[in-house]
Structures are given as structure tokens and as C-alpha cells.
Design an enzyme around this catalytic site. Structure first.
Site, PDB file in Angstrom:
ATOM      1  N   GLU A 160       2.117   2.236  -2.976  1.00 35.15           N
ATOM      2  CA  GLU A 160       1.094   2.223  -4.805  1.00 35.15           C
ATOM      3  C   GLU A 160       1.071   3.568  -4.373  1.00 35.15           C
ATOM      4  O   GLU A 160       1.200   4.720  -4.625  1.00 35.15           O
ATOM      5  CB  GLU A 160      -0.647   1.982  -4.347  1.00 35.15           C
ATOM      6  CG  GLU A 160      -1.156   2.783  -4.676  1.00 35.15           C
ATOM      7  CD  GLU A 160      -2.196   2.636  -3.573  1.00 35.15           C
ATOM      8  OE1 GLU A 160      -2.707   3.894  -3.643  1.00 35.15           O
ATOM      9  OE2 GLU A 160      -2.872   1.897  -2.984  1.00 35.15           O
ATOM     10  N   HIS A 161       1.549   4.223  -2.568  1.00 32.19           N
ATOM     11  CA  HIS A 161       1.476   5.974  -3.009  1.00 32.19           C
ATOM     12  C   HIS A 161       2.365   6.508  -3.093  1.00 32.19           C
ATOM     13  O   HIS A 161       2.653   7.763  -4.018  1.00 32.19           O
ATOM     14  CB  HIS A 161       1.128   5.895  -1.153  1.00 32.19           C
ATOM     15  CG  HIS A 161      -0.186   5.600  -0.312  1.00 32.19           C
ATOM     16  ND1 HIS A 161      -0.437   7.561  -0.234  1.00 32.19           N
ATOM     17  CD2 HIS A 161      -1.142   5.015  -0.824  1.00 32.19           C
ATOM     18  CE1 HIS A 161      -2.226   6.725   1.016  1.00 32.19           C
ATOM     19  NE2 HIS A 161      -2.405   6.004   0.345  1.00 32.19           N
ATOM     20  N   HIS A 174       1.009  -1.106  -0.151  1.00 31.32           N
ATOM     21  CA  HIS A 174      -0.044   0.589  -0.179  1.00 31.32           C
ATOM     22  C   HIS A 174       0.926   1.295   0.110  1.00 31.32           C
ATOM     23  O   HIS A 174       0.586   2.556  -0.556  1.00 31.32           O
ATOM     24  CB  HIS A 174      -0.949  -0.312   0.937  1.00 31.32           C
ATOM     25  CG  HIS A 174      -1.559   1.250   1.329  1.00 31.32           C
ATOM     26  ND1 HIS A 174      -1.291   1.922   1.889  1.00 31.32           N
ATOM     27  CD2 HIS A 174      -2.718   2.039   0.619  1.00 31.32           C
ATOM     28  CE1 HIS A 174      -2.429   3.345   2.255  1.00 31.32           C
ATOM     29  NE2 HIS A 174      -3.174   2.933   1.169  1.00 31.32           N
ATOM     30  N   GLU A 229       4.898  10.663   3.278  1.00 28.28           N
ATOM     31  CA  GLU A 229       4.261   9.719   2.852  1.00 28.28           C
ATOM     32  C   GLU A 229       3.597   8.519   4.023  1.00 28.28           C
ATOM     33  O   GLU A 229       2.338   8.790   3.901  1.00 28.28           O
ATOM     34  CB  GLU A 229       4.406   8.967   1.472  1.00 28.28           C
ATOM     35  CG  GLU A 229       2.763   8.091   0.485  1.00 28.28           C
ATOM     36  CD  GLU A 229       1.732   9.798   0.680  1.00 28.28           C
ATOM     37  OE1 GLU A 229       0.830   9.751   0.411  1.00 28.28           O
ATOM     38  OE2 GLU A 229       2.636  11.067  -0.152  1.00 28.28           O
ATOM     39  N   GLU A 235      -3.996   7.720   7.577  1.00 31.78           N
ATOM     40  CA  GLU A 235      -4.931   6.662   7.409  1.00 31.78           C
ATOM     41  C   GLU A 235      -5.094   6.048   7.670  1.00 31.78           C
ATOM     42  O   GLU A 235      -6.524   5.252   7.610  1.00 31.78           O
ATOM     43  CB  GLU A 235      -4.332   6.859   5.734  1.00 31.78           C
ATOM     44  CG  GLU A 235      -5.404   5.204   4.815  1.00 31.78           C
ATOM     45  CD  GLU A 235      -5.407   5.061   3.481  1.00 31.78           C
ATOM     46  OE1 GLU A 235      -5.455   4.535   2.703  1.00 31.78           O
ATOM     47  OE2 GLU A 235      -3.903   5.489   2.959  1.00 31.78           O
TER      48      GLU A 235
END
Length: 421
Positions: A50-51, A47, A120, A127
């Protein structure tokens, strides 16, 4: 509309579907790698990677990536799943070359700048915190953990805050090199496209993908179990989970029809009994999720804490009734819902590339809509009943509950309602 499938010398598969009536187009890359392919210490890397794909390449800054695609009115996005990761762009048809160039750039030449990575990581940790603060969201992760404890398929996609904080560029590059290889990737394009042009550009742009690396096999084994989190909130959120079927199982379409009959709409049994007749929940539905080598069938409901004692037995009773008898009219209605959803989605280029990308990874080929419809139409009441009996025979269901859950029956009491079919 004609679907075309090509394979480049690198092993990258390209699947295209022109939709000449559209002024827009969608292109995307589906990678056969997701959260279940992480080692324990890598949890959350798929994940985070992907960011980071959007955070700068050797020739584009993060801001430049955003500005270039938005300057033509396009939309760039991505998601990470348990078995696949996708990166996709929707744009006007004249800007497909730009979309392909950006996708190729972020997937092959990401810079993994340390300052961008530090920022990030913090974003992803936020998140994770947001997901934990959303009980009707996090309860599904808790279900997955209860169903598949100590297995990659059972871990959350986001990872944990502690692990994400420790992921560095070396770990991201290692995961990328081990999984983002041409034979594990599918480029899908649909809408106002020229397949020959897409293929030629893909051949030129995706030339730096790494060679295929071997990865250890990973198998899914249903365990089942119980996870409860007591929280001082207004509603209790509960999901009951059962050992389902894989994409490749003969009962796959029967499970989809069953999910629709049981809790797939306002006419479904659960909606009518739980909400309309008894007023026990505002939201109640069932779902059938499949993996390459297994599956999970679930029923979700959000309810007031004082209704928990009545709600769960009602859900179990409705499932038991469905295992005994299914009306043909219910099956016809459910099949119509599934077929309408499929055909309506085919009118959208973004939905089409999603379907094509996933089908290529799961089945190794694009599926013809007529074949899917034929398989849905072949599901009769007896097949739905057998699918429900399969679920009722699950002696170790998975139970996940978040909120004021003191009134929920014990796991043993809930499990005793199953395993007898």
C-alpha cells in the site's frame, strides 16, 4: 440519492452514488485482500505494498503523483486492514477524471523502484517503532494476538521490523499478482459525479488488472489468552476481549447496540460507573469488531496502576449486570446513536465510498440505509441481553495489558468471571 451497481467485463465492480448538491467527489478502490491473506513469511507485505503504490509508476514519479493531485487541491490516501485494503481520492468534481487516472496508474503500473523500496521499508520500520511507543495503540494489536494466536487474523497489520526489512520487490509483486485481481476489487465513487462517465473511464483505465488467482482458504478460530507487557509509564492500558460475531451473524446489530449501551458514549454504563462515579479511568469504551467469519468484542480502559485491582472487577460486574437486565430506555438511546451516526455519515462523499466499498466486499451488494435502520430498530432489550450473555459465556477471554500491570488480576481469576452464562 440513487446507488448504481455495475460490473465490467473484467469482473471489476463499480458502484456509484451521485450527490448533485456537492462540488466535491470521492473515488476509491477497495481490494478484497489484507493482512489476514499473508503467508507467515509475507507478514507486513500488504501494508508495505500500500505504501509503495504512491512511490512511482511507469509514467509518474512519486513526486509527480503528489504534485498532480495537490495541484488541484485533492487528497490521496490509503489504508490496510485485516481483510481489505483501500486507496481513495477526494477532489473537486471536475477533477474526477484525474483521480481515476491516478488510482488506475498506481494500482496497475507501480514501478517498485529499488531505491524507493529501500526508503519506504525504513519508513514502515519507523512506523512500527512509533506504534510500539504508543501503548494505547499497540495494546489492541496485543489483544488480537492473544485472541487468535498463530493465525493470520491475529497478526499485526504493520508486520515486524525484521520481516519488513527483508521484503523485496519480488515478494511485493507476488502478493500483488495473487490478490489484486479485478473480481476482488470494487471501485466506488460518490459526490459530484456522472455515473456513466465514471463507468466508461473505469472500463478504459482499469484494463490491465490481472486475472483472478486462487488462494487457500483461511478460517478464524477464537482461542483467547493473556498478553502482558510491563512498562515504566504512567498508565496501565488494558483491553478485555471476547468471542464476537461475524458481519453475517443474525446478532450483528445486537452486538453493535450492546457496545453502545455498555461503553459507547458519555451516557453508557461503563462511562458512568468507571469514570463518573468511581474516577477509575479517563478513557473507557467498548467496541464490536466483525470479520467475514468471526468477531471480537472488546472493552478498553487506561488507568493508574493502583486502580487496576478495582477497575477490572467493575468492568466484569457491569457486563454481568447487563446480561441480566437492560432498560428499554438504554436501548432506545443506543439505537438513536447508531442511526444518527449512519445518517450523518451519508452526508459525506468520503464516508459513502467507504461504506459502499466495504458493503460490496462483505455482502456482495450496497445496503439500503432504510434496511440498516430497520435492523437496528429491531434490536430490543432481550436481544441486547442475549448478546451480552453470549459474551459472558466466553470461558477463554482475551486479555492484553501494557504498562505498570503488576496489580492486574491473574488471567485465571479474570477468566473465572466468565464462562458461566
Amino acid at each position: 440519492m440513487t446507488v448504481r451497481e455495475d460490473r465490467l467485463a473484467s469482473g471489476l465492480r463499480v458502484v456509484t452514488e451521485p450527490m448533485p448538491h456537492l462540488e466535491s467527489a470521492s473515488v476509491g478502490v477497495w481490494v478484497d485482500a489484507g493482512a489476514r491473506h499473508e503467508r507467515p513469511e509475507q507478514h507486513g507485505v500488504a501494508h508495505l505494498l500500500e505504501h509503495m503504490a504512491f512511490k512511482g509508476t511507469e509514467r509518474r514519479s512519486a513526486q509527480a503523483i503528489a504534485e498532480e493531485i495537490e495541484a488541484v487541491g485533492g487528497q490521496l490516501n490509503a489504508y490496510t486492514g485485516r481483510e481489505h485494503t483501500a486507496y481513495y481520492v477526494r477532489t473537486l468534481k471536475d477533477d474526477v477524471p484525474l483521480a481515476l487516472d491516478i488510482l488506475a496508474d498506481i494500482l496497475q503500473h507501480s514501478s517498485f523502484d529499488e531505491d524507493e523500496l529501500a526508503r519506504e521499508r525504513d519508513v514502515v520500520i519507523q512506523e512500527i517503532a512509533q506504534a510500539n511507543d504508543t501503548p494505547d495503540d499497540i495494546v489492541f494489536d496485543r489483544l488480537q494476538e492473544a485472541a487468535y494466536p498463530e493465525q493470520p487474523i491475529g497478526r499485526s497489520i504493520l508486520g515486524t521490523a525484521d520481516l519488513v526489512a527483508g521484503h523485496d520487490s519480488h515478494r511485493l509483486k507476488g502478493y500483488l499478482a495473487g490478490h489484486y485481481a479485478a473480481p476482488r476489487m470494487v471501485l466506488a465513487a460518490a459526490g459530484g459525479i456522472d455515473p456513466d462517465d465514471v463507468l466508461a473511464r473505469a472500463d478504459a483505465l482499469f484494463s490491465d488488472l490481472p486475472a483472478l488467482c486462487e488462494r487457500p482458504p483461511d478460517t478464524t478460530a477464537w482461542s483467547g489468552g493473556d498478553h502482558r507487557e510491563s512498562r515504566d509509564i504512567e498508565q496501565a492500558h488494558i483491553v478485555l476481549g471476547f468471542d464476537g460475531v461475524s458481519y453475517h451473524d443474525d446478532a450483528f446489530y445486537a452486538m453493535q447496540v450492546l457496545a453502545t449501551v455498555l461503553g459507547g458514549g458519555m451516557s453508557s454504563r461503563l462511562f458512568q460507573e468507571v469514570r463518573e462515579r468511581r474516577g477509575l479511568a479517563y478513557s473507557v469504551f467498548s467496541f464490536a469488531s466483525s470479520f467475514d467469519d468471526g468477531g471480537l468484542f472488546g472493552v478498553y480502559a487506561g488507568t493508574a496502576p493502583e486502580s487496576l485491582g478495582e477497575l477490572v472487577p467493575v468492568i466484569c460486574d457491569e457486563m454481568a449486570k447487563l446480561a441480566e437486565a437492560v432498560e428499554e430506555e438504554e436501548v432506545l438511546r443506543a439505537r438513536a446513536q447508531l442511526k444518527a451516526g449512519l445518517l450523518m455519515s451519508m452526508e459525506s462523499s468520503i464516508s459513502r465510498i467507504e461504506q459502499l466499498g466495504r458493503q460490496m466486499h462483505i455482502h456482495g451488494r450496497p445496503l439500503d440505509a432504510a434496511d440498516i435502520i430497520a435492523k437496528v430498530d429491531a434490536v430490543d432489550a432481550a436481544a441486547v441481553r442475549r448478546a451480552c450473555q453470549h459474551l459472558m459465556a466466553c470461558s477463554a477471554p482475551a486479555v492484553a495489558a501494557v504498562g505498570p500491570v503488576a496489580g492486574l488480576d491473574s488471567y485465571d481469576k479474570i477468566a473465572a468471571r466468565f464462562g458461566t452464562s
